[in-house]
Write a protein that holds these residues in place. Structure first.
Motif, PDB file in Angstrom:
ATOM      1  N   ILE A 190      29.186   2.332  10.072  1.00 54.01           N
ATOM      2  CA  ILE A 190      29.223   3.308   8.974  1.00 54.01           C
ATOM      3  C   ILE A 190      28.709   2.668   7.689  1.00 54.01           C
ATOM      4  CG2 ILE A 190      30.780   4.633   7.485  1.00 54.01           C
ATOM      5  CD1 ILE A 190      32.463   5.112  10.103  1.00 54.01           C
TER       6      ILE A 190
ATOM      7  N   CYS B  11      25.451   3.986   5.706  1.00 52.26           N
ATOM      8  CA  CYS B  11      25.604   4.574   4.368  1.00 52.26           C
ATOM      9  C   CYS B  11      25.031   3.701   3.261  1.00 52.26           C
ATOM     10  CB  CYS B  11      27.086   4.815   4.088  1.00 52.26           C
ATOM     11  SG  CYS B  11      27.804   6.093   5.123  1.00 52.26           S
TER      12      CYS B  11
ATOM     13  N   GLN C  39      35.673   2.245   1.740  1.00 53.43           N
ATOM     14  CA  GLN C  39      35.222   3.586   2.113  1.00 53.43           C
ATOM     15  C   GLN C  39      34.757   3.617   3.573  1.00 53.43           C
ATOM     16  OE1 GLN C  39      32.288   4.164  -0.962  1.00 53.43           O
ATOM     17  NE2 GLN C  39      33.698   5.389  -2.202  1.00 53.43           N
ATOM     18  N   ALA C  40      34.061   2.586   4.016  1.00 58.96           N
ATOM     19  CA  ALA C  40      33.591   2.523   5.397  1.00 58.96           C
ATOM     20  C   ALA C  40      34.769   2.421   6.359  1.00 58.96           C
ATOM     21  CB  ALA C  40      32.640   1.345   5.585  1.00 58.96           C
TER      22      ALA C  40
ATOM     23  N   ALA D  39      36.412   5.818   6.563  1.00 63.56           N
ATOM     24  CA  ALA D  39      35.598   6.714   7.392  1.00 63.56           C
ATOM     25  C   ALA D  39      35.758   6.384   8.865  1.00 63.56           C
ATOM     26  CB  ALA D  39      34.128   6.614   6.983  1.00 63.56           C
TER      27      ALA D  39
ATOM     28  N   GLU E 138      39.093   7.774  10.012  1.00 65.03           N
ATOM     29  CA  GLU E 138      39.015   9.226  10.171  1.00 65.03           C
ATOM     30  C   GLU E 138      38.204   9.597  11.413  1.00 65.03           C
ATOM     31  OE1 GLU E 138      38.109  11.602   6.711  1.00 65.03           O
ATOM     32  OE2 GLU E 138      39.021  10.077   5.412  1.00 65.03           O
ATOM     33  N   ALA E 139      37.130   8.860  11.668  1.00 63.47           N
ATOM     34  CA  ALA E 139      36.311   9.121  12.856  1.00 63.47           C
ATOM     35  C   ALA E 139      37.113   8.858  14.120  1.00 63.47           C
ATOM     36  CB  ALA E 139      35.055   8.254  12.838  1.00 63.47           C
TER      37      ALA E 139
END
Length: 68
Positions: A14, A18, A42-43, A46, A49-50
């Motif tokens: 990620i 990004c 942030q990665a 993410a 969440e993924a």
């Protein structure tokens, strides 16, 4: 995150998708991880969440029953 190699690999993928160049982030994934940059956090978020989004409903119910 060194204990969860799958989550780390997802966060790296990620991060690299990004923030592909130094125009997007000041450093590469390893350095960002070492310093805990906002881009790294942030990665990781993410990736978490993924992971949840890709978890089947049965697995989610099992995980939630263990937590509760």
């Amino acid at each position: 995150m060194e204990h969860d190699l799958q989550l780390r690999a997802a966060a790296r993928a990620i991060y690299n998708a990004c923030y592909p160049t130094e125009e997007w982030a000041p450093c590469g994934f390893d350095e960002a991880e070492r310093f805990g940059t906002v881009h790294y956090r942030q990665a990781v978020g993410a990736a978490q969440e993924a992971r949840w989004a890709l978890t089947s409903m049965e697995e989610r119910q099992l995980l939630l029953s263990v937590v509760i």
